[in-house]
Write a protein that holds these residues in place. Sequence first.
Motif, PDB file in Angstrom:
ATOM      1  N   PRO A 214      -0.477  -2.098   3.614  1.00 41.92           N
ATOM      2  CA  PRO A 214       0.671  -2.290   2.719  1.00 41.92           C
ATOM      3  C   PRO A 214       1.450  -3.560   3.055  1.00 41.92           C
ATOM      4  N   VAL A 215       2.002  -4.181   2.027  1.00 39.44           N
ATOM      5  CA  VAL A 215       2.920  -5.303   2.195  1.00 39.44           C
ATOM      6  C   VAL A 215       4.261  -4.886   1.600  1.00 39.44           C
ATOM      7  N   TYR A 216       5.307  -4.963   2.426  1.00 41.02           N
ATOM      8  CA  TYR A 216       6.654  -4.613   1.995  1.00 41.02           C
ATOM      9  C   TYR A 216       7.490  -5.888   1.912  1.00 41.02           C
ATOM     10  N   GLN A 217       8.198  -6.059   0.811  1.00 44.05           N
ATOM     11  CA  GLN A 217       9.147  -7.156   0.679  1.00 44.05           C
ATOM     12  C   GLN A 217      10.507  -6.533   0.399  1.00 44.05           C
ATOM     13  N   ALA A 218      11.474  -6.823   1.280  1.00 44.64           N
ATOM     14  CA  ALA A 218      12.769  -6.162   1.209  1.00 44.64           C
ATOM     15  C   ALA A 218      13.891  -7.187   1.177  1.00 44.64           C
ATOM     16  N   TRP A 219      14.892  -6.894   0.353  1.00 40.97           N
ATOM     17  CA  TRP A 219      16.097  -7.717   0.272  1.00 40.97           C
ATOM     18  C   TRP A 219      17.279  -6.849   0.686  1.00 40.97           C
ATOM     19  N   ILE A 220      18.030  -7.299   1.686  1.00 44.35           N
ATOM     20  CA  ILE A 220      19.105  -6.501   2.282  1.00 44.35           C
ATOM     21  C   ILE A 220      20.400  -7.295   2.244  1.00 44.35           C
ATOM     22  N   ASP A 221      21.518  -6.617   1.932  1.00 44.21           N
ATOM     23  CA  ASP A 221      22.795  -7.331   1.828  1.00 44.21           C
ATOM     24  C   ASP A 221      23.500  -7.408   3.180  1.00 44.21           C
ATOM     25  N   ASP A 222      24.679  -8.028   3.190  1.00 48.09           N
ATOM     26  CA  ASP A 222      25.398  -8.241   4.441  1.00 48.09           C
ATOM     27  C   ASP A 222      25.897  -6.942   5.064  1.00 48.09           C
ATOM     28  N   ASP A 223      25.966  -5.869   4.282  1.00 48.06           N
ATOM     29  CA  ASP A 223      26.356  -4.561   4.813  1.00 48.06           C
ATOM     30  C   ASP A 223      25.155  -3.791   5.353  1.00 48.06           C
ATOM     31  N   GLY A 224      23.974  -4.407   5.293  1.00 44.72           N
ATOM     32  CA  GLY A 224      22.775  -3.753   5.799  1.00 44.72           C
ATOM     33  C   GLY A 224      22.143  -2.786   4.822  1.00 44.72           C
ATOM     34  N   LEU A 225      22.580  -2.822   3.555  1.00 43.36           N
ATOM     35  CA  LEU A 225      22.024  -1.922   2.551  1.00 43.36           C
ATOM     36  C   LEU A 225      20.901  -2.620   1.788  1.00 43.36           C
ATOM     37  N   ILE A 226      19.796  -1.933   1.628  1.00 46.03           N
ATOM     38  CA  ILE A 226      18.681  -2.516   0.908  1.00 46.03           C
ATOM     39  C   ILE A 226      19.012  -2.540  -0.579  1.00 46.03           C
ATOM     40  N   ARG A 227      18.804  -3.688  -1.204  1.00 52.52           N
ATOM     41  CA  ARG A 227      19.128  -3.853  -2.627  1.00 52.52           C
ATOM     42  C   ARG A 227      17.874  -3.928  -3.495  1.00 52.52           C
ATOM     43  N   LYS A 228      16.767  -4.339  -2.892  1.00 54.55           N
ATOM     44  CA  LYS A 228      15.505  -4.390  -3.634  1.00 54.55           C
ATOM     45  C   LYS A 228      14.357  -4.217  -2.657  1.00 54.55           C
ATOM     46  N   LEU A 229      13.333  -3.525  -3.118  1.00 53.85           N
ATOM     47  CA  LEU A 229      12.133  -3.316  -2.307  1.00 53.85           C
ATOM     48  C   LEU A 229      10.917  -3.412  -3.209  1.00 53.85           C
ATOM     49  N   GLU A 230       9.937  -4.199  -2.774  1.00 53.22           N
ATOM     50  CA  GLU A 230       8.645  -4.263  -3.452  1.00 53.22           C
ATOM     51  C   GLU A 230       7.557  -3.858  -2.463  1.00 53.22           C
ATOM     52  N   VAL A 231       6.635  -3.041  -2.935  1.00 51.71           N
ATOM     53  CA  VAL A 231       5.540  -2.565  -2.085  1.00 51.71           C
ATOM     54  C   VAL A 231       4.226  -2.802  -2.815  1.00 51.71           C
ATOM     55  N   SER A 232       3.256  -3.377  -2.114  1.00 52.36           N
ATOM     56  CA  SER A 232       1.907  -3.551  -2.650  1.00 52.36           C
ATOM     57  C   SER A 232       0.918  -2.972  -1.650  1.00 52.36           C
ATOM     58  N   PHE A 233      -0.061  -2.242  -2.139  1.00 48.82           N
ATOM     59  CA  PHE A 233      -1.066  -1.680  -1.241  1.00 48.82           C
ATOM     60  C   PHE A 233      -2.298  -1.295  -2.046  1.00 48.82           C
ATOM     61  N   SER A 234      -3.366  -1.001  -1.340  1.00 50.72           N
ATOM     62  CA  SER A 234      -4.580  -0.515  -1.987  1.00 50.72           C
ATOM     63  C   SER A 234      -4.986   0.813  -1.366  1.00 50.72           C
ATOM     64  N   VAL A 235      -5.677   1.624  -2.157  1.00 50.19           N
ATOM     65  CA  VAL A 235      -6.230   2.892  -1.677  1.00 50.19           C
ATOM     66  C   VAL A 235      -7.673   2.978  -2.151  1.00 50.19           C
ATOM     67  N   ILE A 236      -8.485   3.658  -1.371  1.00 50.06           N
ATOM     68  CA  ILE A 236      -9.927   3.669  -1.635  1.00 50.06           C
ATOM     69  C   ILE A 236     -10.472   5.081  -1.479  1.00 50.06           C
ATOM     70  N   ASN A 237     -11.303   5.495  -2.411  1.00 51.03           N
ATOM     71  CA  ASN A 237     -12.137   6.671  -2.235  1.00 51.03           C
ATOM     72  C   ASN A 237     -13.518   6.142  -1.902  1.00 51.03           C
ATOM     73  N   SER A 238     -13.884   6.235  -0.652  1.00 55.40           N
ATOM     74  CA  SER A 238     -15.123   5.618  -0.185  1.00 55.40           C
ATOM     75  C   SER A 238     -16.371   6.372  -0.629  1.00 55.40           C
ATOM     76  N   GLY A 239     -16.200   7.616  -1.080  1.00 60.62           N
ATOM     77  CA  GLY A 239     -17.362   8.402  -1.505  1.00 60.62           C
ATOM     78  C   GLY A 239     -18.104   9.035  -0.358  1.00 60.62           C
ATOM     79  N   THR A 240     -17.546   8.954   0.863  1.00 61.61           N
ATOM     80  CA  THR A 240     -18.242   9.529   2.019  1.00 61.61           C
ATOM     81  C   THR A 240     -18.007  11.032   2.139  1.00 61.61           C
ATOM     82  N   GLY A 241     -16.957  11.541   1.478  1.00 58.61           N
ATOM     83  CA  GLY A 241     -16.676  12.969   1.540  1.00 58.61           C
ATOM     84  C   GLY A 241     -17.458  13.741   0.494  1.00 58.61           C
ATOM     85  N   ALA A 242     -17.086  15.011   0.371  1.00 54.13           N
ATOM     86  CA  ALA A 242     -17.748  15.847  -0.621  1.00 54.13           C
ATOM     87  C   ALA A 242     -17.449  15.333  -2.024  1.00 54.13           C
ATOM     88  N   ALA A 243     -18.445  15.384  -2.892  1.00 58.40           N
ATOM     89  CA  ALA A 243     -18.280  14.893  -4.259  1.00 58.40           C
ATOM     90  C   ALA A 243     -17.248  15.737  -4.994  1.00 58.40           C
TER      91      ALA A 243
END
Length: 287
Positions: A214-243
């Motif tokens: 995951p990649v997190y991009q966060a914008w935080i104000d002078d009071d330490g409060l998060i004002r914006k957050l963007e998250v990008s990530f990937s997920v995979i079903n590898s097919g190694t488990g039961a069908a």
Amino acid sequence: MTMSRGRIILSAVVVLLGAVALFVVSNIDAPGGSADARKLLTGVESRLRAAGSARVGFTAEIRPQVSGPKATFAGTSLIRFGEIGEWDTTFSGIVADGQAPVEGRAIRAGRQTYLTSPSLTADDGRAWFAATTPAFWGNTMANPNLGLADLTVWTGFLARTPGQLALNAATEELPDVEDAEHEFRVRCTPAQDPHCPPPFGTDLDALFDEAGFPVYQAWIDDDGLIRKLEVSFSVINSGTGAADPLRPQGEYQAHLTFTLDDFGTPVTVTAPPADQVTQSRLVRRRE
């Protein structure tokens, strides 16, 4: 006695290295330095709890790398932060594979989550259903239980950012966000954090057996409060488990955006009355 040229050079190098080390330590410990930046990032969750509540606008998208179901989410959450977060979320649009958007609502009261949508129906006619009740929102990806629109899933990861990774996260490369001067980019990798990527704690864990970094991009104000957050990530079903024909195949990419305001505004979260919660085993999309 005179000192040889080699010893003079060696002594100068030692002094220089000592000065550099002293500068680095001082820079980390100094107010406004990296130590303060680290605290801003890893203290995100605790400061939200101290603020008490917030309004959170969100958009989320998950789509296959090659082929498969895709979905988008948009809406607003009123969240009351605490050891157990509670919220009242309005989905202004859940879109499955280009179908017409449907509206919905999710209430998290205590440890229970309830959902409703005018586009879904249960056999007993009751409007609400528990999150554990199977429901068809349009396709597998258009499921609010994936947690893509749940801010508290992702702020929890920020709070657990390891020290050195947090030290290196501050950046000035992101687009500016008004009233949020502190910018961070965190790329979570096992080399820097053995728990990354961790289980999501949502239905994503049941659908996929691998996760990208995951990649997190966060914008935080002078009071330490998060004002914006963007998250990008990937997920995979590898097919190694039961069908399992219900599990999506291959790799999927997700991108989420959250914006926060109205901190501290009172938020009331009330579970729907028990007689409005379905006892049906399945909730279907209306014909």
